[in-house]
Design an enzyme around this catalytic site. Structure first.
Site, PDB file in Angstrom:
ATOM      1  N   HIS A 189       0.830  -1.210   0.000  1.00  0.00           N
ATOM      2  CA  HIS A 189       0.000   0.000   0.000  1.00  0.00           C
ATOM      3  C   HIS A 189       0.867   1.263   0.000  1.00  0.00           C
ATOM      4  CE1 HIS A 189      -3.802   1.971   0.298  1.00  0.00           C
ATOM      5  NE2 HIS A 189      -3.611   2.443   1.510  1.00  0.00           N
TER       6      HIS A 189
ATOM      7  N   ASN B 207      -4.879   8.680   3.885  1.00  0.00           N
ATOM      8  CA  ASN B 207      -6.047   9.527   3.653  1.00  0.00           C
ATOM      9  C   ASN B 207      -5.813  10.994   4.016  1.00  0.00           C
ATOM     10  OD1 ASN B 207      -5.997   8.992   6.389  1.00  0.00           O
ATOM     11  ND2 ASN B 207      -8.204   8.778   6.579  1.00  0.00           N
TER      12      ASN B 207
ATOM     13  N   ASN C  16      -7.944   6.612  -1.547  1.00  0.00           N
ATOM     14  CA  ASN C  16      -8.054   7.649  -0.513  1.00  0.00           C
ATOM     15  C   ASN C  16      -6.928   8.672  -0.551  1.00  0.00           C
ATOM     16  OD1 ASN C  16     -10.446   6.595   0.505  1.00  0.00           O
ATOM     17  ND2 ASN C  16      -9.398   5.271   1.944  1.00  0.00           N
TER      18      ASN C  16
END
Length: 134
Positions: free
Chosen positions: A14, A64, A110
């Site tokens: 990620h 985010n 995000n």
């Protein structure tokens, strides 16, 4: 060039955007030049490539909230959204596949949505790095 990811979770798929920035910094011989820039809550390294001055940025926030760091850096370094390249993971691409995209929606990412919101624009170029689905 902003490598999106979760600063506290480096080394995960990620956070591949940050890994790409680390590799780019090594190739541009500025890997020892990373410094904390408190004005934008990010690690920053300055580089030159093909006559262009680059600001390499790794936000020190969760994904985010990456847009807050990117927008602050844009203000500090006098950059517009069209000057910004986002490097981020893409679940819908096979592991290691890459694609470049100019503008458009965040497509559920995000970190990209955070950048679009903070910069009030979707005109950033994105390098999408495939991480595949678990």
């Amino acid at each position: 060039v902003a490598g999106l990811g979760n600063y506290g979770l480096r080394g995960t798929r990620h956070s591949v955007g940050m890994a790409v920035l680390d590799r780019l910094a090594r190739q541009l011989a500025v890997a020892e030049g990373w410094r904390v820039d408190r004005r934008c809550c990010a690690d920053v390294a300055l580089a030159t490539a093909h006559g262009l001055e680059l600001v390499l940025l790794k936000p020190r926030r969760f994904m985010n909230l990456n847009g807050l760091s990117v927008a602050s850096a844009a203000e500090v370094y006098n950059l517009g959204p069209e000057d910004i390249y986002l490097v981020h993971d893409d679940l819908d691409k096979a592991l290691g596949k890459v694609a470049i995209k100019l503008g458009g929606s965040a497509r559920g990412h995000n970190g990209v949505q955070s950048c679009i919101s903070a910069l009030h624009s979707n005109e950033m170029t994105r390098l999408r790095v495939g991480i595949g689905r678990p």
